[in-house]
Motif scaffolding. Structure first.
Motif, PDB file in Angstrom:
ATOM      1  N   THR A 242       0.815  -1.204   0.000  1.00 47.40           N
ATOM      2  CA  THR A 242       0.000   0.000   0.000  1.00 47.40           C
ATOM      3  C   THR A 242       0.851   1.258   0.000  1.00 47.40           C
ATOM      4  OG1 THR A 242      -0.186  -0.216   2.388  1.00 47.40           O
ATOM      5  CG2 THR A 242      -1.994  -1.065   1.066  1.00 47.40           C
ATOM      6  N   ARG A 243       2.063   1.185   0.492  1.00 47.50           N
ATOM      7  CA  ARG A 243       2.956   2.332   0.479  1.00 47.50           C
ATOM      8  C   ARG A 243       3.329   2.714  -0.954  1.00 47.50           C
ATOM      9  NH1 ARG A 243       8.146   2.532   4.519  1.00 47.50           N
ATOM     10  NH2 ARG A 243       6.978   3.695   6.062  1.00 47.50           N
ATOM     11  N   CYS A 244       3.606   1.711  -1.787  1.00 43.40           N
ATOM     12  CA  CYS A 244       3.932   1.966  -3.196  1.00 43.40           C
ATOM     13  C   CYS A 244       2.701   2.439  -3.970  1.00 43.40           C
ATOM     14  CB  CYS A 244       4.515   0.722  -3.843  1.00 43.40           C
ATOM     15  SG  CYS A 244       6.151   0.297  -3.216  1.00 43.40           S
ATOM     16  N   LEU A 245       1.525   1.911  -3.630  1.00 39.61           N
ATOM     17  CA  LEU A 245       0.293   2.356  -4.282  1.00 39.61           C
ATOM     18  C   LEU A 245       0.015   3.825  -3.978  1.00 39.61           C
ATOM     19  CD1 LEU A 245      -2.203  -0.594  -3.782  1.00 39.61           C
ATOM     20  CD2 LEU A 245      -1.352   0.297  -5.938  1.00 39.61           C
ATOM     21  N   LYS A 246       0.189   4.205  -2.717  1.00 36.78           N
ATOM     22  CA  LYS A 246      -0.096   5.567  -2.300  1.00 36.78           C
ATOM     23  C   LYS A 246       0.897   6.553  -2.920  1.00 36.78           C
ATOM     24  CE  LYS A 246      -1.201   8.095   1.892  1.00 36.78           C
ATOM     25  NZ  LYS A 246      -1.243   8.051   3.353  1.00 36.78           N
ATOM     26  N   ALA A 247       2.152   6.115  -3.100  1.00 41.03           N
ATOM     27  CA  ALA A 247       3.199   6.984  -3.636  1.00 41.03           C
ATOM     28  C   ALA A 247       3.227   6.976  -5.170  1.00 41.03           C
ATOM     29  CB  ALA A 247       4.549   6.560  -3.089  1.00 41.03           C
TER      30      ALA A 247
END
Length: 63
Positions: A51-56
């Protein structure tokens, strides 16, 4: 197939659960991975992304 983020390589971490008596048992901390349709080499595929990569916006979603 291992549950690892295709973008950053984040996977499970390992540690211990501690009871009230401080007895240790092994446990696993899973990363928050979501299965998303992505464009990989111009073709849409379903891959696991954290989810960190999705958000960024580190990955390009397939429309």
């Amino acid at each position: 197939m291992a549950k690892v983020c295709i973008s950053c390589g984040k996977g499970p971490a390992f540690g211990q659960s501690r009871s009230h008596s401080m007895r240790a048992t092994k446990r696993r901390f899973d990363a928050n991975l979501q299965k998303v349709r992505l464009l990989v080499n111009g073709a849409p595929t379903r891959e696991y992304v954290c989810t960190r990569c999705l958000k960024a916006n580190k990955v390009q979603k397939a429309v």
